[in-house]
Design a protein around this motif. Structure first.
Motif, PDB file in Angstrom:
ATOM      1  N   ALA A 106      78.948 -76.479 -44.213  1.00 59.32           N
ATOM      2  CA  ALA A 106      79.631 -77.634 -44.798  1.00 59.32           C
ATOM      3  C   ALA A 106      79.500 -78.861 -43.899  1.00 59.32           C
ATOM      4  CB  ALA A 106      81.106 -77.298 -45.038  1.00 59.32           C
ATOM      5  N   LEU A 107      79.573 -78.636 -42.575  1.00 60.27           N
ATOM      6  CA  LEU A 107      79.475 -79.766 -41.650  1.00 60.27           C
ATOM      7  C   LEU A 107      78.086 -80.401 -41.714  1.00 60.27           C
ATOM      8  CD1 LEU A 107      80.962 -81.331 -39.391  1.00 60.27           C
ATOM      9  CD2 LEU A 107      79.917 -79.751 -37.765  1.00 60.27           C
ATOM     10  N   ALA A 108      77.050 -79.571 -41.840  1.00 59.54           N
ATOM     11  CA  ALA A 108      75.694 -80.110 -41.940  1.00 59.54           C
ATOM     12  C   ALA A 108      75.568 -81.015 -43.158  1.00 59.54           C
ATOM     13  CB  ALA A 108      74.683 -78.968 -42.007  1.00 59.54           C
ATOM     14  N   ALA A 109      76.193 -80.617 -44.260  1.00 61.13           N
ATOM     15  CA  ALA A 109      76.165 -81.459 -45.454  1.00 61.13           C
ATOM     16  C   ALA A 109      76.977 -82.735 -45.254  1.00 61.13           C
ATOM     17  CB  ALA A 109      76.702 -80.671 -46.648  1.00 61.13           C
ATOM     18  N   ALA A 110      78.115 -82.620 -44.535  1.00 58.16           N
ATOM     19  CA  ALA A 110      78.995 -83.774 -44.361  1.00 58.16           C
ATOM     20  C   ALA A 110      78.396 -84.837 -43.445  1.00 58.16           C
ATOM     21  CB  ALA A 110      80.346 -83.315 -43.801  1.00 58.16           C
ATOM     22  N   VAL A 111      77.672 -84.406 -42.395  1.00 56.05           N
ATOM     23  CA  VAL A 111      77.116 -85.386 -41.459  1.00 56.05           C
ATOM     24  C   VAL A 111      75.714 -85.819 -41.842  1.00 56.05           C
ATOM     25  CG1 VAL A 111      78.508 -84.495 -39.563  1.00 56.05           C
ATOM     26  CG2 VAL A 111      76.191 -83.618 -39.892  1.00 56.05           C
TER      27      VAL A 111
END
Length: 548
Positions: free
Chosen positions: A177-182
Motif C-alpha cells: 500500500a505504501l508503494a502505491a501511496a508514494v
C-alpha cells in the motif's frame, strides 16, 4: 569535532542514556507492581505511560521504527515461538491462517475503505496504509491476557498462532500500500506478487536457516559450552530477521519458522543450556515487553503535537468511528470464518465440530493492537516520490495511536469480565494432572528397567546405599504427580507433595545458612561457598514444581 562540540555530543549521549535507563527502570517497576496486584502488566504500563507523558520534565520518548522492527520485534517473536507448540499450531492451522492472513487482509481493506470514505481528501492508497497498520493484533498482549484469565488451551493456541504470523501479513500489506501511496508501485498486480514473494521468501529463509542453526546448537552442546550456546540463542532472531529482510522477504516469518523449529527440538540440548536459555529469554522478554508498552502510552504527547492543521475534536471523531469499525471487523470476519468452513466441507465438520458462539466471540474481543502497529505507523515517510508531503501523515499517526490505545484499554480491561460472564469451559487441571502422572509413570518404568539392567553390568557396580538412593529418587518422581491428585492436610491445606517440597526447601535453607556462616568464619573460602551453593540451588530447583 571541537572540544565544545565533543562536550555537547557527550552530553546528548548521556541524556539519551539516562532517559533510556529511566524508561527501563520505570517500566520494570510498573510491570512488577502489576504482577503483585493481578492487573495485566500491558494495560497498567500503557495507562501509566499515558499519565506520565504529560508530567513536566519527562523526556520526549519517540518510537523509532528503525529500532523497533529489527531490534525489538525479533526477540519478542522468537520468545513466543520458542514457547509455542508446533504440533498445536499444525492442528489448528485452518483457524490460525484464517485469522493471521485472511482477517488481516480483510481488516486492511475494510479500515482503508472506511477511512477513505470518512476523511475528505484522503487518497485510497494512503487510507489502505492506515488499514494495514492497525490490522494485526498484538503478539504479547492478547496471549498474556488469555493465559491470565484462564482461556481454554486451544483458544490460547489459536490466539498465539495468529499473533505470531499476522505481523508478517500486515507489514507486507503495508509495504504494498505504501508503494502505491508514494508513487513507486507499478500496479496492484505487481504488489500482490511482492506480497507472495515476501511471504514465501520469509518461510524459505526460515527453513534454510533452522537446520544449520540447530546443528550449531547441538555442536555447542556436545562441547559443553552453555554460555556460547546462549550467546548464539540471543543472536538467532536477529540473524534470521536480517537475512530475510536482506533477501527482500519477510523477516517476521523467518524468525517464527526458526523459533518454532528450535523450540520443537529443544530437548536435544543439554539441561544447563535449557535452564540458562529459559532464564535469559524470560529476562529479555520482560524488559522489552515492559518498555514497549510504556512507550505506547508515552507517545500521546508526541502524536497530539503532530496533528498539525487538524483539530483535536475532528481527529477524535474520525478515531472513534474507525475504532468502532476495527472492533466490529473482527466479529464480522471471525463468526463466518468459524462456521462457514464447517457448513461447506463435511471433512472439516466431522474432524472439528462447531464450537458454541462464545468461542468466536471471545476470539473477536481479544484482538488488541500493540507496538507493531505504532512502529509501522511512525515509519510512514514524510514525503512521496514526487517530493510532496505524504497525505495526512500526522492524522494517520493519530488514528493509528487511537486504535492501539482504544483496543488495549477497552478490550484489554474488559476481557476478563467478558470471559467470566460467558462462563467459558475452564482448564481441567485434574485431567491435566492425571495425564502428567500417567506420562511420568511410563517414563519411570522405563528408567527403572534401564537402571536394573545397567546395575547388573560389572562396570556399573554400586554400593547398596547409592543404588538404593537412585531407586528412591526414581520412586519419588513417580509418586509426586499422583500425590497431587490426593487429598490435602486438614491442618495446612497442603497436599503431601506440597508439604514435601516446603520441608525440602526449609532443609536446603538451613544448609545454606551454615555454609554462609562457615564462609564468614573463614573456615571455607568464597570459591568453595559458590560450589556448595550451586549444588543446593540445583537441588532446590529440582524440588520446586512450576505452577500449571
Amino acid at each position: 569535532m571541537t572540544g565544545a562540540g565533543a562536550t555537547a555530543g557527550a552530553g546528548a549521549v548521556a541524556t539519551g542514556g539516562a532517559a533510556l535507563l529511566l524508561l527501563v527502570a520505570g517500566s520494570a517497576a510498573v510491570a512488577g507492581a502489576a504482577r503483585r496486584t493481578g492487573i495485566s502488566a500491558a494495560l497498567l504500563l500503557v495507562t501509566v505511560g499515558l499519565a506520565v507523558s504529560y508530567i513536566p520534565g519527562v523526556p520526549g520518548y519517540r518510537l523509532d521504527p528503525h529500532l523497533v522492527l529489527p531490534f525489538v520485534l525479533p526477540p519478542l517473536l522468537h520468545t513466543e515461538a520458542l514457547d509455542s507448540s508446533y504440533l498445536g499450531l499444525r492442528a489448528n492451522l485452518r483457524p490460525v491462517a484464517l485469522l493471521s492472513v485472511g482477517y488481516v487482509l480483510f481488516a486492511t481493506a475494510l479500515i482503508g475503505t472506511a477511512a477513505y470514505l470518512l476523511i475528505p481528501g484522503l487518497p485510497l492508497a494512503a487510507a489502505l496504509v492506515l488499514g494495514a497498520v492497525v490490522a494485526p493484533s498484538d503478539a504479547v498482549a492478547a496471549t498474556a491476557i488469555a493465559r491470565r484469565v484462564g482461556l481454554p488451551a486451544r483458544m490460547v493456541t489459536i490466539l498465539q498462532g495468529e499473533s505470531l504470523l499476522n505481523d508478517a501479513t500486515a507489514i507486507t500489506a503495508y509495504r504494498v500500500a505504501l508503494a502505491a501511496a508514494v508513487g513507486t508501485s507499478i500496479g496492484w498486480l505487481h504488489g500482490i506478487g511482492d506480497f507472495l514473494r515476501a511471504a514465501v521468501g520469509g518461510v524459505g529463509v526460515g527453513l534454510v536457516l533452522m537446520v544449520p542453526l540447530h546443528w550449531l546448537r547441538i555442536r555447542l552442546t556436545r562441547l559443553r559450552e552453555p554460555l556460547l550456546q546462549n550467546t548464539l540463542s540471543l543472536l538467532i532472531p536477529f540473524v534470521a530477521y536480517a537475512a530475510a529482510e536482506r533477501a527482500g522477504a519477510s523477516g517476521v516469518l523467518a524468525v517464527v519458522v526458526v523459533g518454532l523449529y528450535l523450540g520443537h527440538h529443544s530437548f536435544q540440548v543439554d539441561f544447563a543450556t535449557r535452564l540458562q536459555e529459559a532464564a535469559v529469554w524470560k529476562m529479555v522478554a520482560f524488559i522489552l515487553e515492559s518498555a514497549v508498552f510504556a512507550l505506547i502510552g508515552l507517545q500521546l504527547r508526541v502524536v497530539v503535537k503532530g496533528l498539525g492543521h487538524h483539530s483535536l475534536p475532528q481527529a477524535a471523531g474520525y478515531a472513534l468511528v474507525l475504532l468502532t469499525v476495527l472492533i466490529l471487523s473482527r466479529f464480522v470476519w471471525t463468526f463466518p470464518a468459524t462456521y462457514l468452513p464447517r457448513r461447506l466441507f463435511r471433512r472439516v465438520r466431522e474432524a472439528d465440530p462447531a464450537p458454541t458462539w462464545t468461542t468466536p466471540f471471545v476470539i473477536s474481543w481479544a484482538g488488541m493492537r500493540g507496538v507493531v502497529s505504532l512502529a509501522v505507523a511512525f515509519s510512514i515517510p514524510l514525503t512521496t516520490q514526487s517530493g510532496g508531503q505524504f497525505p495526512s501523515r500526522d492524522l494517520l499517526l493519530f488514528l493509528a495511536f487511537s486504535c492501539v490505545i482504544g483496543t488495549l484499554v477497552l478490550q484489554g480491561f474488559t476481557l476478563p469480565a467478558v470471559v467470566r460472564r460467558l462462563d467459558l469451559p475452564q482448564r481441567d487441571l485434574r485431567r491435566e494432572t492425571l495425564i502428567e502422572a500417567q506420562a511420568q509413570s511410563e517414563a519411570s518404568q522405563a528408567a527403572e528397567e534401564r537402571l536394573e539392567r545397567r546395575l547388573t553390568e560389572p562396570g556399573n557396580a554400586l554400593p547398596s546405599p547409592l543404588a538404593d538412593r537412585l531407586r528412591t529418587v526414581l520412586e519419588r518422581r513417580r509418586n509426586a504427580v499422583w500425590e497431587r491428585l490426593g487429598g490435602v492436610s486438614e491442618v495446612t491445606g497442603e497436599s503431601a507433595d506440597a508439604t514435601y517440597r516446603r520441608l525440602a526447601q526449609e532443609m536446603i535453607g538451613a544448609e545454606r545458612e551454615v555454609f554462609v556462616r562457615l564462609r564468614d568464619e573463614r573456615r571455607i573460602d568464597d570459591e568453595m561457598l559458590r560450589t556448595l551453593l550451586r549444588r543446593l540451588d540445583l537441588e532446590e530447583a529440582a524440588a520446586e514444581r512450576p505452577e500449571p
